[in-house]
Design an enzyme around this catalytic site. Structure first.
Site, PDB file in Angstrom:
ATOM      1  N   HIS A 152       0.800  -1.222   0.000  1.00 28.78           N
ATOM      2  CA  HIS A 152       0.000   0.000   0.000  1.00 28.78           C
ATOM      3  C   HIS A 152       0.836   1.278   0.000  1.00 28.78           C
ATOM      4  O   HIS A 152       0.284   2.373  -0.164  1.00 28.78           O
ATOM      5  CB  HIS A 152      -0.943   0.020   1.201  1.00 28.78           C
ATOM      6  CG  HIS A 152      -2.067  -0.952   1.107  1.00 28.78           C
ATOM      7  ND1 HIS A 152      -3.074  -0.828   0.173  1.00 28.78           N
ATOM      8  CD2 HIS A 152      -2.354  -2.070   1.817  1.00 28.78           C
ATOM      9  CE1 HIS A 152      -3.937  -1.832   0.320  1.00 28.78           C
ATOM     10  NE2 HIS A 152      -3.519  -2.603   1.299  1.00 28.78           N
ATOM     11  N   GLU A 173      -7.010 -12.396   6.158  1.00 30.70           N
ATOM     12  CA  GLU A 173      -7.845 -11.228   5.903  1.00 30.70           C
ATOM     13  C   GLU A 173      -9.028 -11.509   4.980  1.00 30.70           C
ATOM     14  O   GLU A 173      -9.657 -10.583   4.492  1.00 30.70           O
ATOM     15  CB  GLU A 173      -6.998 -10.098   5.321  1.00 30.70           C
ATOM     16  CG  GLU A 173      -6.240 -10.460   4.061  1.00 30.70           C
ATOM     17  CD  GLU A 173      -5.338  -9.337   3.557  1.00 30.70           C
ATOM     18  OE1 GLU A 173      -5.478  -8.188   4.030  1.00 30.70           O
ATOM     19  OE2 GLU A 173      -4.489  -9.604   2.696  1.00 30.70           O
ATOM     20  N   ASP A 175      -9.841  -5.860   6.435  1.00 24.65           N
ATOM     21  CA  ASP A 175     -10.159  -6.602   5.214  1.00 24.65           C
ATOM     22  C   ASP A 175     -11.014  -7.823   5.503  1.00 24.65           C
ATOM     23  O   ASP A 175     -11.881  -8.179   4.691  1.00 24.65           O
ATOM     24  CB  ASP A 175      -8.875  -7.016   4.497  1.00 24.65           C
ATOM     25  CG  ASP A 175      -8.256  -5.871   3.728  1.00 24.65           C
ATOM     26  OD1 ASP A 175      -8.959  -5.275   2.890  1.00 24.65           O
ATOM     27  OD2 ASP A 175      -7.086  -5.551   3.957  1.00 24.65           O
TER      28      ASP A 175
END
Length: 281
Positions: free
Chosen positions: A51, A155, A181
């Protein structure tokens, strides 16, 4: 034993024995921030290439900065099939990787294989490089399969459905719970008002399944948290490898505390100042 001299094998041994290791994700592509936070007292820092906007050259500088500060270094890569990303992170000297979006035991096996040297895995050997500067080719490569830290992110609903088998995969050191998530994957953001999904029966049940599978196979439990309000709760649940946010969140929350103080003081002194809109929820 100082963290700077603690081997990866000893780091994992301490975690399995119940010693907590606290850390932080790094999403700013800043070697300076990485090095400074490595001196802040955290046990480990994770460079989040999934990310964050850092490329390999910036990642290299960040890992060097973390090493200078003595913290253990991790890198979140693109996924179980991100062989180039895993290879680069480890060659640059990362102590381990966090592999996101694991859904099946086969994906877990592929992730582990990329991190281990033959004949256990399929990681390519190359010399010289930063990872081998201290111990040399044989000293590093000969011990890395034991010293390397392999964390898999839990997740998705599919991961929970397959967690009993995933936890048995040899070489998996940490199962790392990503609540955000996982809640989305389970449809809990649609069912609950924020932040009630984080204490929902569905998420608690999924967490219990993860805990049972990890304990049965002597796998370390990890979790990503924003802030410290639930650190104690998850320590009691056996999650000894914890992140309490990321560098950008630290910057925002600390700045927010200063802004709030200035706002309060200015009103008390009769010259009120009102802060601009904040990115904080």
């Amino acid at each position: 034993m100082p963290e700077a001299t603690l081997s990866g094998a000893d780091f994992k041994k301490q975690l399995r024995e119940g010693s907590p290791k606290m850390g932080l994700f790094l999403n700013a592509h800043s070697p300076t921030v990485a090095e400074q936070l490595a001196h802040s007292g955290y046990d480990w820092l994770l460079v989040d290439t999934q990310h964050g906007p850092m490329g390999y050259e910036k990642l290299s500088a960040m890992l060097s900065g973390i090493s200078n500060g003595g913290a253990k270094s991790m890198v979140r890569v693109g996924g179980y099939d991100d062989r180039p990303g895993i290879q680069q992170a480890l060659d640059m000297g990362a102590d381990g990787v966090l592999v996101p979006y694991i859904n099946t035991a086969e994906e877990a096996r592929q992730a582990v294989s990329c991190t281990k040297y033959p004949t256990t895995g399929t990681r390519s050997v190359y010399f010289p490089q930063r990872s081998m500067n201290k111990a040399g080719l044989l000293g590093y490569a000969g011990n890395y399969n034991n010293n390397g830290i392999v964390a898999l992110q839990v997740e998705t609903a599919s991961c929970i459905a397959n967690i009993a088998e995933i936890a048995t995969v040899p070489g998996v050191d940490i199962l790392f719970l990503g609540q955000n998530d996982l809640c989305m994957s389970m449809g809990l953001y649609e069912k609950y008002k924020f932040p009630d999904m984080y204490t929902s029966p569905e998420l608690n049940d999924a967490t219990d399944k993860l805990k049972a599978a990890a304990r049965k196979n002597n796998v370390i439990l990890g979790i990503f948290l924003f802030g410290t309000s639930r650190v104690g709760e998850f320590l009691e649940k056996g999650f000894n490898f914890q992140s309490v946010g990321n560098d950008l969140h630290h910057i925002l929350t600390q700045a927010g505390a200063y802004v709030k103080d200035v706002e309060t003081v200015s009103k008390e002194k009769g010259t009120p100042w009102t802060k601009r809109k904040s990115a904080l929820v």
